[in-house]
Design an enzyme around this catalytic site. Structure first.
Site, PDB file in Angstrom:
ATOM      1  CG  ASP A 173      -1.975   1.045   1.468  1.00 41.23           C
ATOM      2  OD1 ASP A 173      -1.745   2.094   0.867  1.00 41.23           O
ATOM      3  OD2 ASP A 173      -3.237   0.926   1.773  1.00 41.23           O
ATOM      4  CB  SER A 176      -6.551  10.990 -16.008  1.00 45.28           C
ATOM      5  OG  SER A 176      -7.854  10.860 -16.872  1.00 45.28           O
ATOM      6  CG  ASN A 177      -8.999  11.823 -20.400  1.00 42.93           C
ATOM      7  OD1 ASN A 177     -10.386  12.078 -20.599  1.00 42.93           O
ATOM      8  ND2 ASN A 177      -8.671  10.422 -20.531  1.00 42.93           N
ATOM      9  CG  HIS A 178     -11.326  11.406 -16.912  1.00 40.59           C
ATOM     10  ND1 HIS A 178     -12.599  11.498 -17.410  1.00 40.59           N
ATOM     11  CD2 HIS A 178     -10.849  10.138 -17.413  1.00 40.59           C
ATOM     12  CE1 HIS A 178     -12.708  10.435 -18.447  1.00 40.59           C
ATOM     13  NE2 HIS A 178     -11.719   9.565 -18.218  1.00 40.59           N
ATOM     14  CE1 TYR A 192      -8.238   8.421 -11.905  1.00 42.20           C
ATOM     15  CE2 TYR A 192      -9.614   9.085 -13.908  1.00 42.20           C
ATOM     16  CZ  TYR A 192      -8.432   8.718 -13.348  1.00 42.20           C
ATOM     17  OH  TYR A 192      -7.607   7.959 -14.305  1.00 42.20           O
ATOM     18  CB  SER A 238      -7.433   3.856 -12.662  1.00 40.12           C
ATOM     19  OG  SER A 238      -8.163   2.443 -12.727  1.00 40.12           O
ATOM     20  CE  LYS A 296      -4.974   9.924 -11.980  1.00 40.04           C
ATOM     21  NZ  LYS A 296      -4.176   9.084 -11.702  1.00 40.04           N
ATOM     22  N   GLY A 300      -2.994   3.644  -8.253  1.00 37.04           N
ATOM     23  CA  GLY A 300      -3.801   4.451  -7.324  1.00 37.04           C
ATOM     24  C   GLY A 300      -5.190   4.188  -8.083  1.00 37.04           C
TER      25      GLY A 300
HETATM   26  C1  15L Z   1      -8.852   7.314 -17.333  1.00 40.49           C
HETATM   27  O1  15L Z   1      -7.931   8.080 -16.855  1.00 40.49           O
HETATM   28  C2  15L Z   1      -9.064   5.887 -16.685  1.00 40.49           C
HETATM   29  O2  15L Z   1      -8.131   5.581 -15.898  1.00 40.49           O
HETATM   30  C3  15L Z   1      -9.502   4.715 -17.788  1.00 40.49           C
HETATM   31  O3  15L Z   1     -10.001   3.763 -17.345  1.00 40.49           O
HETATM   32  C4  15L Z   1     -10.114   5.275 -19.072  1.00 40.49           C
HETATM   33  O4  15L Z   1     -11.549   5.546 -18.579  1.00 40.49           O
HETATM   34  C5  15L Z   1      -9.461   6.535 -19.461  1.00 40.49           C
HETATM   35  O5  15L Z   1      -9.206   7.607 -18.758  1.00 40.49           O
HETATM   36  C6  15L Z   1     -10.468   7.094 -20.661  1.00 40.49           C
HETATM   37  O6  15L Z   1     -10.622   8.509 -20.494  1.00 40.49           O
HETATM   38  O7  15L Z   1     -10.827   6.491 -21.515  1.00 40.49           O
END
Ligand code: 15L
Length: 272
Positions: free
Chosen positions: A50, A110-112, A135, A74, A139, A72
């Site tokens: 962990d 991430s794009n998110h 999420y 995701s 990021k 982490g």
């Molecule tokens: C992410 O950040 C995720 O970890 C992955 O599972 C996908 O969902 C990806 O983005 C995405 O946007 O396709």
């Protein structure tokens, strides 16, 4: 030989990177979460645990030059889980990097982190951060933390805003977000070996004709993607788009509509 630690080694991206980094000749220490990993070669070191546990982080990072941090949560999850894994866990591993003189951290952003931008907008790296959930918000924390550990502690940092890292694109949104496996390996390799980076952000995306993102910043890394989701366009356009109409409007796709307040249920704007 550059010693690389890979966290999140049992995840989707980790499973692609492990054999590739070994083949490329890096000294690799791979870390899984709950389950023990079996070394792929006699040279690969493995551990699991962990990230919030400083003793485990010490085992992961002793003697390491570059940390590829893929561990982490995701996907979108309730806030307490995201805070534990992606905020507290990240702090713990970055403090470990300080203790062990790690020279560079490659952070899986991430794009998110920018998922609330419209699909009609092509984004540069200095675009507004517009997370599409907890999420994505984690990021934003991670990118800022990666920047801070460079500015305050001199650990080089690269925040990779990864799109959709899968073997092949399977739905309409992926035509814009796809990161193919060959490009993923090239990108991570450049993140390990590119000289004198300091801190930078790059989109983790292939050379997609319909990309949402302008990846000019990746030139400094020497990343030159060769895969393009357009090669799969005919097959993808034959299928219905699985996203609902709201999700189709935003770069974050389906993450956007999790716990989403529709316009008609929002409070009226002041003065409107
Ligand atoms: C992410 O950040 C995720 O970890 C992955 O599972 C996908 O969902 C990806 O983005 C995405 O946007 O396709």
């Amino acid at each position: 030989m550059t010693k690389v630690a890979l966290s999140g080694a049992s995840g989707n991206i980790g499973q692609v990177l492990r054999p590739a980094l070994i083949k490329l000749g890096f000294g690799l220490r791979s870390a899984g979460g709950r389950r023990a990993l079996t070394p792929l070669t006699p040279e690969e070191e493995v551990c699991h645990g962990d990230m919030r546990d400083a003793a485990f982080v010490d085992r992961l990072l002793a003697g390491v030059d570059v940390l590829i941090h893929m561990a982490g949560t995701s996907v979108e999850r309730p806030l307490p889980e995201v805070i534990e894994n992606n905020l507290r866990g990240l702090h713990s591993v970055y403090e470990g990097a300080r203790r062990h003189g790690v020279r560079r951290i490659v952070f899986a952003s991430s794009n998110h982190a920018v998922g609330m931008h419209s699909v009609a907008t092509k984004l540069d790296l200095d675009c507004d951060l517009r997370p599409d959930g907890f999420y994505g918000l984690s990021k934003v924390w991670g990118e800022a933390m990666t920047r801070m550990y460079w500015d305050k502690h001199g650990i080089e940092g690269i925040s990779l805003r990864i799109g959709t890292a899968i073997e092949r694109p399977t739905e309409f949104r992926h035509l814009s977000t796809w990161l193919g496996n060959d490009d993923l390996v090239q990108l991570i390799t450049r993140c390990i070996v590119a000289p004198d980076i300091g801190y930078l952000i790059a989109w983790g995306v292939s050379a997609n004709t319909r990309s949402y993102w302008n990846n000019a910043g990746a030139i400094r890394l020497g990343y030159q993607p060769v895969q393009n989701s357009e090669d799969y366009v005919a097959e993808i356009l034959r299928q219905p788009n699985p996203l609902d109409p709201v999700a189709q409007r935003y770069q974050g796709g389906g993450f956007v509509t999790i716990d989403y307040t529709p316009p008609e249920q929002r409070p009226p704007r002041i003065g409107a």
